[in-house]
Design a protein around this motif. Structure first.
Motif, short mmCIF file in Angstrom:
data_model
loop_
_atom_site.label_atom_id
_atom_site.label_comp_id
_atom_site.label_asym_id
_atom_site.label_seq_id
_atom_site.Cartn_x
_atom_site.Cartn_y
_atom_site.Cartn_z
N ASN A 144 31.21 61.26 -13.11
CA ASN A 144 30.68 60.06 -12.46
C ASN A 144 31.76 59.34 -11.66
O ASN A 144 31.50 58.79 -10.59
N SER A 178 29.72 60.45 -8.10
CA SER A 178 28.58 59.80 -8.74
C SER A 178 27.26 60.43 -8.31
O SER A 178 26.30 60.48 -9.09
N SER A 179 27.20 60.95 -7.08
CA SER A 179 25.98 61.59 -6.61
C SER A 179 25.69 62.86 -7.41
O SER A 179 24.55 63.11 -7.83
N ASP A 195 24.44 61.90 -10.85
CA ASP A 195 23.03 61.51 -10.82
C ASP A 195 22.11 62.72 -10.75
O ASP A 195 21.05 62.76 -11.40
N GLN A 232 19.26 63.86 -13.38
CA GLN A 232 17.89 64.05 -12.92
C GLN A 232 17.35 65.41 -13.41
O GLN A 232 16.22 65.50 -13.89
#
Length: 498
Positions: A139, A143-144, A147, A151
């Motif tokens: 992260n 961070s993308s 995520d 998900q």
């Protein structure tokens, strides 16, 4: 004489109908009394709740199933581990480039959970995923990508009928505090209000220390303070998590210290003499813990060779700790406040696995002897090590000298354990059938937010049960008296004749 005979024949207590009625009433009363007693004291069926926690660590993920009675003790469920499953492959943070594989990797263990949790409990069984230092680092770095991994994980877990409560990154403070709860809960120290045990957790990317100190009220460094209320008792806990000081990342930090100039050959005292391997600079520095230290103009690879020297290895490891500044009354390292260690400690996760492999879990041995044994182990030729442990993967086998030295250095130099306080450490894998770690403490804490079901109750309230038993007893007594009334007349007659 004839008059007495007529009175006897006319007595209502001597008629067959009366005797039958009294007998029937007595039998009914006895049967009713026994039936009520049996039903009232029949063992009650216990209701259970279930919870599932996925520990997504830096090196691997593990699933744990917990079970506890629906009725709670002082608002804290009595939680026990009933099953564990180690997910095949690396931790979910390793799937940053292929996020969907992170979710896919969990399915086998989730299918096991479906079999272990009663089917009629699936929809009400909470399912949590907690990610620790590996995802904290991802992260920080991307961070993308973090995520996207979450998900993918959430999509995979929602396909199961459990009550999915989300996936998130635990803070280092939470990880340390819940590990402390686990150790003390399993030792029954919380329920009995005993002196608590400190917790030492060592993972791949971070390490945590947590304990209750009589000299720490949380005022000097509030960010290192956590308060718990369990079993009616309040606990003010000191806890801190050191990111990048888990076993794997600490090795990167130590190697980075030796490659500042970008050499082609590294003679490493933390690896056995005779060990040699070509390694990539890009792989070594592929972590936020060391990426900023990568030497400019370094070659693509370096030759990593071992010299096997415990004392020199310890000196190398000490260099990754900063002891030069402290704005508090006392510190551990890197300027982090820490009161003096106090009481017994439980050391788990990598602490246990490393020291168990090295046969160094007996802390009753003097610290000097532990160091002597580790000195001999590190000095053993690599060829002898591989011959003795041919079933162990080379990557792990090569790192045990470093890992053992790092653990002793972290404890004695970093956390300031002395020879006396070191003897109070207990290396643990499981306690009473449950794995030591943060997940049980996490689940235990969450049971405070899950409403308790109404317990199965006896058919009658206690007062009603006592009343019925009393009435039945009185009725039986009256029947008994009536049944022996003819004897009174006979006795009276015999006395009159005399």
């Amino acid at each position: 004489m004839s008059a007495q005979r007529d009175m006897k024949e006319k007595s209502p207590w001597r008629t067959p109908v009366t005797i039958i009625i009294i007998t029937v009433i007595g039998v009914i009363a006895i049967v009713a009394l026994v039936t009520v007693a049996v039903l009232q004291n029949k063992p009650l069926s216990q209701k259970y709740k279930y919870g599932i926690v996925l520990d997504a660590g830096s090196s691997h993920t593990a699933l744990y199933i917990y079970e506890w009675p629906a009725e709670k003790d002082n608002n804290t469920g009595r939680v026990e581990q009933t099953h564990s499953c180690k997910v095949q492959g690396p931790g979910i943070s390793a799937y940053a480039s292929d996020p969907w594989k992170a979710g896919e990797s969990l399915t086998d263990c989730m299918h096991e959970a479906q079999q272990k949790v009663p089917r009629n409990k699936h929809e009400e069984t909470p399912l949590y995923l907690g990610a620790t230092a590996g995802m904290r680092l991802l992260n920080m770095e991307n961070s993308s990508a973090s995520d996207q991994v979450f998900q993918a994980v959430e999509e995979a877990l929602r396909q199961f009928q459990f009550s999915f409560q989300g996936a998130r990154i635990l803070s280092g403070q939470e990880e340390g505090a819940f590990g402390w709860v686990t150790v003390n809960y399993l030792d029954d120290r919380l329920k009995q209000g005993l002196e608590t045990t400190g917790a030492l957790d060592l993972g791949g990317a971070s390490t945590q220390i947590s304990f209750v100190s009589s000299n720490y009220d949380g005022s000097e460094s509030p960010k290192n303070s956590v308060t718990f209320r369990l079993y009616g008792n309040d606990y003010n806990l000191y806890t801190h998590s050191f990111l990048c000081y888990g076993k794997d990342q600490a090795l990167r930090l130590t190697l980075a210290q030796q490659t500042l100039s970008g050499p082609v050959i590294i003679s490493d005292p933390c690896f056995h003499k005779g060990y040699t391997k070509i390694k990539n600079y890009a792989d070594l520095y592929d972590s936020p813990c060391v990426s900023h230290r990568k030497p400019q103009g370094a070659p693509a690879t370096f030759n990593h060779t071992g010299t096997g020297n415990f004392q020199q290895c310890q000196e190398q490891i000490k260099r990754i700790f900063n002891f030069t500044y402290c704005k508090y009354s006392r510190c551990s390292f890197n300027g982090i406040f820490q009161p003096l260690v106090q009481g017994p400690f439980g050391a788990f996760s990598a602490y246990y696995f490393v020291m168990d492999f090295l046969n160094l879990t007996d802390t009753s041995e003097p610290l000097t002897e532990v160091k002597d044994k580790l000195t001999k182990y590190c000095a053993t030729l690599w060829s002898e090590i591989t011959a003795q442990h041919h079933t162990v993967k080379e990557k792990y086998l090569a790192e045990y000298c470093f890992a053992g030295t790092y653990i002793l250095t972290l404890l004695t130099e970093g956390y300031n354990f002395t020879s006396e306080s070191y003897s109070k450490i207990k290396y643990i894998k499981q306690i009473k059938g449950s794995d030591a770690g943060w997940t049980l403490g996490y689940m235990l804490n969450l049971t405070n937010m899950i409403p308790a079901e109404a317990p199965d109750s006896p058919p009658l309230p206690h007062a009603g049960y006592v009343s019925i038993v009393t009435i039945m007893a009185i009725l039986l007594f009256i029947v008994f008296i009536l049944s022996i009334r003819p004897l009174w007349s006979r006795c009276s007659k015999q006395l009159h004749i005399v």
